[in-house]
Design an enzyme around this catalytic site. Structure first.
Site, PDB file in Angstrom:
ATOM      1  N   ASP A 157       3.012  14.265  14.290  1.00  0.00           N
ATOM      2  CA  ASP A 157       3.132  14.452  12.836  1.00  0.00           C
ATOM      3  C   ASP A 157       1.751  14.368  12.171  1.00  0.00           C
ATOM      4  O   ASP A 157       1.486  13.461  11.368  1.00  0.00           O
ATOM      5  CB  ASP A 157       4.065  13.377  12.273  1.00  0.00           C
ATOM      6  CG  ASP A 157       4.526  13.699  10.855  1.00  0.00           C
ATOM      7  OD1 ASP A 157       4.444  14.879  10.458  1.00  0.00           O
ATOM      8  OD2 ASP A 157       4.967  12.768  10.150  1.00  0.00           O
ATOM      9  N   LYS A 160       2.848  -3.579   8.628  1.00  0.00           N
ATOM     10  CA  LYS A 160       4.068  -2.812   8.343  1.00  0.00           C
ATOM     11  C   LYS A 160       5.268  -3.716   8.572  1.00  0.00           C
ATOM     12  O   LYS A 160       5.437  -4.275   9.665  1.00  0.00           O
ATOM     13  CB  LYS A 160       4.137  -1.579   9.248  1.00  0.00           C
ATOM     14  CG  LYS A 160       5.313  -0.651   8.907  1.00  0.00           C
ATOM     15  CD  LYS A 160       5.472   0.480   9.909  1.00  0.00           C
ATOM     16  CE  LYS A 160       4.448   1.554   9.738  1.00  0.00           C
ATOM     17  NZ  LYS A 160       4.793   2.777  10.544  1.00  0.00           N
ATOM     18  N   LEU A 204       0.837  -1.208   0.000  1.00  0.00           N
ATOM     19  CA  LEU A 204       0.000   0.000   0.000  1.00  0.00           C
ATOM     20  C   LEU A 204       0.871   1.257   0.000  1.00  0.00           C
ATOM     21  O   LEU A 204       0.510   2.284  -0.561  1.00  0.00           O
ATOM     22  CB  LEU A 204      -0.903   0.020   1.233  1.00  0.00           C
ATOM     23  CG  LEU A 204      -1.927  -1.106   1.360  1.00  0.00           C
ATOM     24  CD1 LEU A 204      -2.574  -1.072   2.732  1.00  0.00           C
ATOM     25  CD2 LEU A 204      -2.980  -0.986   0.256  1.00  0.00           C
ATOM     26  N   GLN A 241       7.608  -0.948   4.700  1.00  0.00           N
ATOM     27  CA  GLN A 241       6.488  -0.819   3.774  1.00  0.00           C
ATOM     28  C   GLN A 241       5.273  -1.536   4.343  1.00  0.00           C
ATOM     29  O   GLN A 241       5.392  -2.395   5.215  1.00  0.00           O
ATOM     30  CB  GLN A 241       6.844  -1.354   2.393  1.00  0.00           C
ATOM     31  CG  GLN A 241       7.214  -2.811   2.321  1.00  0.00           C
ATOM     32  CD  GLN A 241       7.808  -3.178   0.964  1.00  0.00           C
ATOM     33  OE1 GLN A 241       8.596  -2.425   0.381  1.00  0.00           O
ATOM     34  NE2 GLN A 241       7.432  -4.346   0.443  1.00  0.00           N
ATOM     35  N   VAL A 242       4.075  -1.167   3.832  1.00  0.00           N
ATOM     36  CA  VAL A 242       2.819  -1.660   4.392  1.00  0.00           C
ATOM     37  C   VAL A 242       2.100  -2.526   3.357  1.00  0.00           C
ATOM     38  O   VAL A 242       1.919  -2.114   2.198  1.00  0.00           O
ATOM     39  CB  VAL A 242       1.908  -0.488   4.810  1.00  0.00           C
ATOM     40  CG1 VAL A 242       0.598  -1.010   5.406  1.00  0.00           C
ATOM     41  CG2 VAL A 242       2.623   0.404   5.827  1.00  0.00           C
ATOM     42  N   ALA A 278       8.379   3.130   2.255  1.00  0.00           N
ATOM     43  CA  ALA A 278       9.245   4.214   2.733  1.00  0.00           C
ATOM     44  C   ALA A 278      10.621   3.631   3.019  1.00  0.00           C
ATOM     45  O   ALA A 278      10.868   2.445   2.795  1.00  0.00           O
ATOM     46  CB  ALA A 278       8.655   4.854   3.983  1.00  0.00           C
ATOM     47  N   SER A 279      11.504   4.485   3.519  1.00  0.00           N
ATOM     48  CA  SER A 279      12.894   4.059   3.699  1.00  0.00           C
ATOM     49  C   SER A 279      13.059   3.038   4.817  1.00  0.00           C
ATOM     50  O   SER A 279      13.967   2.212   4.777  1.00  0.00           O
ATOM     51  CB  SER A 279      13.771   5.279   3.978  1.00  0.00           C
ATOM     52  OG  SER A 279      13.277   5.974   5.096  1.00  0.00           O
TER      53      SER A 279
END
Length: 556
Positions: free
Chosen positions: A286, A151, A129, A136-137, A132-133
């Protein structure tokens, strides 16, 4: 040096990225060209001047991967230290990396949970979905029929981030020896803070605990939803949570198309954030649109709790006092609140701070109350505090960044909504609770208990002190500012005075010899030595030396 040699290949990549974006001179000044035997032609790889300094910094960080990107994102919270054009670029930082293979994802999942995938899931989507670094999901479905978001941490990222943190510490230490701005912008402190933050982020259990902690805050609120954590399928590298299907808060047109009331959503978001900050003291740090969903029933959901801030009871009270003081344009109250929030340097000039705060107050005096940006106002105040050597806790600075992010989301939904107006009741509530009879009784009781405990400890402490004195082990240390320098000056004065007395005595003897010689009408010879002539030369040298010492000291 050991770190540099151990990671020479990575140092080359860093040096190449810096040179590619116009920072080759920094690589040269830190001595990396010689140390790593880099080709001199790299120095000419300067980026065209069409790019700003902020853009070039952002591009370097994006080239260098997760640890450096996270450092930039952390630096973007320091509007109190960094110029606005650089902050604007740092907030754009994105860790754009390709996803790792579904076979790798499945392997990590089975390894971490110590069972086969089929024993956990009836469905596992190979296409992630999001990627990222750090991880991932993937979408999955449990045997119970519940849809989950899984995740999975990127392989090897833990080792890579720890290596880059070592390199960042080494580079900032090297840079601090060459450029004073490294200390001024507190880069070494940022790297240490980044290290703590990233090590926590690498442990998905930490994010899971944050998620549940905020979920407890909204147990009774039907308008705020926090996804459920599946602890049986969670580890330090795997986080399994409830999958939520909704519309991201940044998709304004889609929200309108689905018939949601944007003003209501904006107010719900602000009130939920203010509740986390001022009532609970634990907040999502965030709140950008990608971490906020509107569910089909209209409730607002928070996602991704890797970054969270904490405020103690005292910090909440002082922040409330600061906001109320700003609203009432009371400079003295602002100074008191900032002093209580941070650590005041003994050399801090509070009068200069007061002058700075007066200027900030004047800047906001002509702005209608409803149009004041709470994020900008707090960052202006925090910036003034930092300039005058008042160190503020990192969570307080994180709050300033979170409020700025929140304001950006709210402005997109309802430009007329004033966060500071909604915040005032929370601040007033905190102040009322602070001076309530129950709170005062509690403080008095706590103070009295502490006093009684101190008095009960007094006999034992007195016996201990008497024992030390009787053994002759009592040390008395008295410190007087500039005492050593004063003693040195006194030594110099006494030495010159002694020298002058010796010179005077010598001169008297010489005068006696001269008078005796003139009365006898013959030269004075002591043991066949011309005493007067030699004495005259010695006296002349002594006078010359005394005059030289006086003139050299600059005090004549």
């Amino acid at each position: 040096m050991a770190v540099r040699m151990k990671h020479a290949g990575r140092y080359r990549e860093i040096a190449m990225a810096l040179a590619r974006h116009g920072f080759g001179y920094m690589v040269e000044e830190m001595g990396l060209f010689q140390l790593l035997s880099l080709p001199r032609k790299w120095l000419t790889r300067e980026t065209p001047e069409s790019k700003t300094l902020g853009e070039r910094i952002r591009l370097v960080l994006e080239d260098l991967g997760p640890a450096f990107i996270k450092l930039g994102q952390l630096a973007s919270t320091r509007a109190d230290l960094l110029p606005e054009p650089i902050i604007r670029e740092l907030v754009k930082l994105q860790d754009q990396v390709p996803p790792f293979s579904p076979e790798t994802a499945r392997g990590i999942l089975e390894q971490e949970l110590d069972t086969s995938l089929e024993n956990i899931l009836v469905r596992f989507d190979d296409d992630p979905l999001a990627a990222a670094s750090i991880g991932q999901v993937h979408l999955g479905k449990l045997h119970s029929g519940e849809m989950v978001a899984i995740k999975i941490q990127r392989p090897g990222v833990n080792r890579i981030i720890r290596r880059d943190l070592d390199i960042l510490r080494e580079l900032t230490a090297m840079a601090a020896k060459r450029w004073e701005w490294v200390e001024r912008y507190q880069l070494r402190q940022m790297v240490e803070e980044l290290g703590r933050s990233l090590i926590q982020e690498l442990d998905y259990n930490h994010e899971a605990r944050n998620t549940e902690k905020i979920a407890l805050q909204f147990e009774q609120d039907p308008h705020i939803y926090i996804p459920k954590i599946y602890w049986d399928h969670t580890s330090s590298r795997i986080l399994t949570m409830e999958f939520l299907d909704g519309t991201h808060l940044g998709s304004r047109e889609e929200l309108l198309h689905r018939g949601y009331n944007l003003k209501e959503l904006a107010q719900r978001l602000v009130n939920s954030m203010l509740h986390q900050i001022f009532i609970e003291g634990f907040f999502h740090a965030d709140p950008h649109p990608g971490n906020l969903l509107v569910l089909r029933n209209g409730s607002l959901a928070y996602l991704d709790f890797g970054m969270a801030g904490r405020l103690s009871e005292e910090m909440k009270n002082h922040l409330a006092s600061l906001m109320i003081a700003l609203m009432r344009k009371n400079t003295d109250a602002m100074v008191r609140a900032i002093e209580r929030l941070g650590l005041v340097d003994p050399d801090a000039d509070l009068n200069a701070l007061r002058a700075d705060l007066d200027k900030i107050r004047e800047d906001y005096s002509d702005v209608p109350f409803s149009q004041v940006s709470i994020g900008d106002a707090l960052n202006d105040l925090f910036g003034a505090a930092q300039r005058h050597r008042i160190g503020l806790p990192s969570d307080v600075l994180l709050l300033g960044k979170a409020l700025l992010t929140l304001e950006g989301v709210v402005e997109h939904l309802d430009p007329d909504l004033s966060i500071i107006a909604l915040a005032e009741p929370f601040g007033n509530k905190l102040l009322k609770e602070r001076f309530s009879g129950r709170r005062i009784r509690g403080k008095l009781l706590g103070g009295a208990t502490e006093l009684v405990e101190t008095l009960m400890e007094l006999p034992r402490q007195t016996r201990h002190l008497a024992s030390i004195i009787s053994k002759g082990k009592l040390k008395l240390e008295v410190t007087v500012p500039e005492l050593e320098q004063l003693l040195r000056k006194l030594d110099q004065i006494s030495n010159r005075l002694s020298f002058s007395i010796v010179l005077l005595a010598f001169s008297i003897i010489m005068v006696g010899l001269i008078i005796g010689s003139s009365l006898n009408h013959q030269a004075t010879m002591l043991w066949n030595v011309p005493a007067i002539e030699i004495g005259f030369v010695v006296a002349l040298l002594m006078v010359a030396f005394l005059l030289y010492s006086i003139f050299k000291s600059g005090r004549f």
